[in-house]
Design a protein around this motif. Structure first.
Motif, PDB file in Angstrom:
ATOM      1  N   ARG A 142       0.841  -1.196   0.000  1.00 49.68           N
ATOM      2  CA  ARG A 142       0.000   0.000   0.000  1.00 49.68           C
ATOM      3  C   ARG A 142       0.877   1.247   0.000  1.00 49.68           C
ATOM      4  NH1 ARG A 142      -3.278  -3.809   0.178  1.00 49.68           N
ATOM      5  NH2 ARG A 142      -5.152  -4.023   1.394  1.00 49.68           N
ATOM      6  N   GLU A 143       0.247   2.391  -0.193  1.00 51.64           N
ATOM      7  CA  GLU A 143       0.955   3.672  -0.153  1.00 51.64           C
ATOM      8  C   GLU A 143       1.439   3.986   1.258  1.00 51.64           C
ATOM      9  OE1 GLU A 143      -0.499   8.155  -0.705  1.00 51.64           O
ATOM     10  OE2 GLU A 143      -0.757   6.922  -2.484  1.00 51.64           O
ATOM     11  N   SER A 144       0.682   3.532   2.262  1.00 52.08           N
ATOM     12  CA  SER A 144       1.050   3.739   3.663  1.00 52.08           C
ATOM     13  C   SER A 144       1.124   2.387   4.367  1.00 52.08           C
ATOM     14  CB  SER A 144       0.007   4.619   4.365  1.00 52.08           C
ATOM     15  OG  SER A 144      -0.059   5.881   3.762  1.00 52.08           O
ATOM     16  N   TRP A 145       2.181   2.178   5.151  1.00 56.38           N
ATOM     17  CA  TRP A 145       2.317   0.940   5.915  1.00 56.38           C
ATOM     18  C   TRP A 145       3.184   1.185   7.142  1.00 56.38           C
ATOM     19  CZ3 TRP A 145       7.427  -0.404   6.122  1.00 56.38           C
ATOM     20  CH2 TRP A 145       8.239  -0.058   5.034  1.00 56.38           C
ATOM     21  N   VAL A 146       3.120   0.242   8.076  1.00 55.16           N
ATOM     22  CA  VAL A 146       3.937   0.314   9.295  1.00 55.16           C
ATOM     23  C   VAL A 146       4.642  -1.019   9.518  1.00 55.16           C
ATOM     24  CG1 VAL A 146       2.472   2.039  10.434  1.00 55.16           C
ATOM     25  CG2 VAL A 146       2.060  -0.372  10.858  1.00 55.16           C
ATOM     26  N   ASP A 147       5.811  -0.944  10.109  1.00 60.23           N
ATOM     27  CA  ASP A 147       6.555  -2.114  10.569  1.00 60.23           C
ATOM     28  C   ASP A 147       7.241  -1.677  11.860  1.00 60.23           C
ATOM     29  OD1 ASP A 147       7.946  -4.419  10.998  1.00 60.23           O
ATOM     30  OD2 ASP A 147       9.094  -4.362   9.134  1.00 60.23           O
ATOM     31  N   LEU A 148       6.591  -1.948  12.991  1.00 63.80           N
ATOM     32  CA  LEU A 148       7.035  -1.430  14.272  1.00 63.80           C
ATOM     33  C   LEU A 148       7.261  -2.542  15.289  1.00 63.80           C
ATOM     34  CD1 LEU A 148       4.455   1.488  14.606  1.00 63.80           C
ATOM     35  CD2 LEU A 148       6.846   1.691  13.921  1.00 63.80           C
ATOM     36  N   THR A 149       8.101  -2.247  16.252  1.00 65.46           N
ATOM     37  CA  THR A 149       8.323  -3.094  17.413  1.00 65.46           C
ATOM     38  C   THR A 149       8.051  -2.249  18.650  1.00 65.46           C
ATOM     39  OG1 THR A 149      10.048  -4.315  16.266  1.00 65.46           O
ATOM     40  CG2 THR A 149      10.012  -4.495  18.645  1.00 65.46           C
ATOM     41  N   PHE A 150       7.267  -2.797  19.576  1.00 64.40           N
ATOM     42  CA  PHE A 150       7.016  -2.130  20.847  1.00 64.40           C
ATOM     43  C   PHE A 150       7.625  -2.978  21.948  1.00 64.40           C
ATOM     44  CE2 PHE A 150       4.387  -1.622  24.690  1.00 64.40           C
ATOM     45  CZ  PHE A 150       4.587  -0.270  24.927  1.00 64.40           C
ATOM     46  N   VAL A 151       8.508  -2.390  22.751  1.00 66.42           N
ATOM     47  CA  VAL A 151       9.125  -3.106  23.861  1.00 66.42           C
ATOM     48  C   VAL A 151       8.541  -2.562  25.162  1.00 66.42           C
ATOM     49  CG1 VAL A 151      11.268  -3.677  25.057  1.00 66.42           C
ATOM     50  CG2 VAL A 151      11.249  -3.466  22.560  1.00 66.42           C
ATOM     51  N   PRO A 152       7.687  -3.344  25.839  1.00 68.40           N
ATOM     52  CA  PRO A 152       7.087  -2.866  27.091  1.00 68.40           C
ATOM     53  C   PRO A 152       8.126  -2.791  28.211  1.00 68.40           C
ATOM     54  CG  PRO A 152       6.399  -5.121  26.636  1.00 68.40           C
ATOM     55  CD  PRO A 152       7.225  -4.681  25.479  1.00 68.40           C
ATOM     56  N   ARG A 153       8.060  -1.701  28.985  1.00 71.18           N
ATOM     57  CA  ARG A 153       8.975  -1.512  30.110  1.00 71.18           C
ATOM     58  C   ARG A 153       8.245  -1.491  31.448  1.00 71.18           C
ATOM     59  NH1 ARG A 153      13.348  -3.110  27.726  1.00 71.18           N
ATOM     60  NH2 ARG A 153      14.085  -1.750  26.083  1.00 71.18           N
ATOM     61  N   HIS A 154       6.957  -1.145  31.407  1.00 73.00           N
ATOM     62  CA  HIS A 154       6.176  -1.076  32.641  1.00 73.00           C
ATOM     63  C   HIS A 154       4.724  -1.426  32.325  1.00 73.00           C
ATOM     64  CE1 HIS A 154       4.868   0.171  36.604  1.00 73.00           C
ATOM     65  NE2 HIS A 154       3.919   0.893  36.038  1.00 73.00           N
ATOM     66  N   ARG A 155       4.072  -2.074  33.257  1.00 70.92           N
ATOM     67  CA  ARG A 155       2.666  -2.476  33.076  1.00 70.92           C
ATOM     68  C   ARG A 155       1.833  -1.948  34.230  1.00 70.92           C
ATOM     69  NH1 ARG A 155       0.785  -8.807  33.043  1.00 70.92           N
ATOM     70  NH2 ARG A 155      -1.367  -8.517  32.382  1.00 70.92           N
ATOM     71  N   TRP A 156       0.689  -1.368  33.888  1.00 72.54           N
ATOM     72  CA  TRP A 156      -0.308  -0.967  34.875  1.00 72.54           C
ATOM     73  C   TRP A 156      -1.544  -1.805  34.601  1.00 72.54           C
ATOM     74  CZ3 TRP A 156      -4.873   2.358  34.411  1.00 72.54           C
ATOM     75  CH2 TRP A 156      -5.440   2.639  35.654  1.00 72.54           C
ATOM     76  N   ARG A 157      -2.055  -2.487  35.624  1.00 75.08           N
ATOM     77  CA  ARG A 157      -3.175  -3.411  35.426  1.00 75.08           C
ATOM     78  C   ARG A 157      -4.243  -3.184  36.479  1.00 75.08           C
ATOM     79  NH1 ARG A 157      -2.629 -10.010  35.121  1.00 75.08           N
ATOM     80  NH2 ARG A 157      -4.596 -10.328  34.034  1.00 75.08           N
ATOM     81  N   VAL A 158      -5.506  -3.224  36.019  1.00 69.93           N
ATOM     82  CA  VAL A 158      -6.657  -3.128  36.921  1.00 69.93           C
ATOM     83  C   VAL A 158      -7.614  -4.260  36.545  1.00 69.93           C
ATOM     84  CG1 VAL A 158      -8.625  -1.754  37.662  1.00 69.93           C
ATOM     85  CG2 VAL A 158      -6.463  -0.625  37.129  1.00 69.93           C
TER      86      VAL A 158
END
Length: 131
Positions: A69-85
């Protein structure tokens, strides 16, 4: 620009129905903004595992879309902290809300230009609600 670092305002909004969704609502909000220009994505995949992440520090998430496509993403997210409820009211509802703070790296491609992200702060969410 070749050999030059540029900073452009970037914003991401990507939401999908999760695998635990019992009623799919087709919550596909897939877009990003680069320097004030909106880019819409027809589809993405988000590959992650919440297991083994009591503090949020864990395996990298992959956020990708098809590159045809004309627009695309290829990303990596590395979590460092988690907040959970987690909330449970018997016979009424239960919920599990997870918010992760971490770093995004990768490429946002828009109109022939690759915008590289390198350890940019971001957050993600995973939520579950059942009545």
């Amino acid at each position: 620009r070749e050999g030059e670092e540029t900073l452009e305002p970037i914003s991401l909004q990507m939401a999908l129905d999760g695998p635990r969704a019992e009623t799919k609502v087709d919550a596909c909000k897939l877009a990003y903004w680069v320097d004030g220009q909106l880019a819409k994505l027809p589809e993405i995949s988000i590959d992650y595992d919440l297991g083994g992440m009591p503090t949020g520090s864990g395996e990298a998430w992959r956020i990708q879309s098809p590159r045809d496509r004309e627009s695309w993403v290829d990303l990596t997210f590395v979590p460092r902290h988690r907040w959970r409820v987690r909330v449970q009211l018997p016979w009424f509802y239960r919920s599990d809300f997870n918010q992760f703070y971490g770093e995004l790296s990768g490429i946002l491609h828009h109109e022939g230009v690759d915008h590289h992200l390198d350890r940019v702060y971001g957050h993600t969410e995973d939520s579950f609600l059942q009545f």
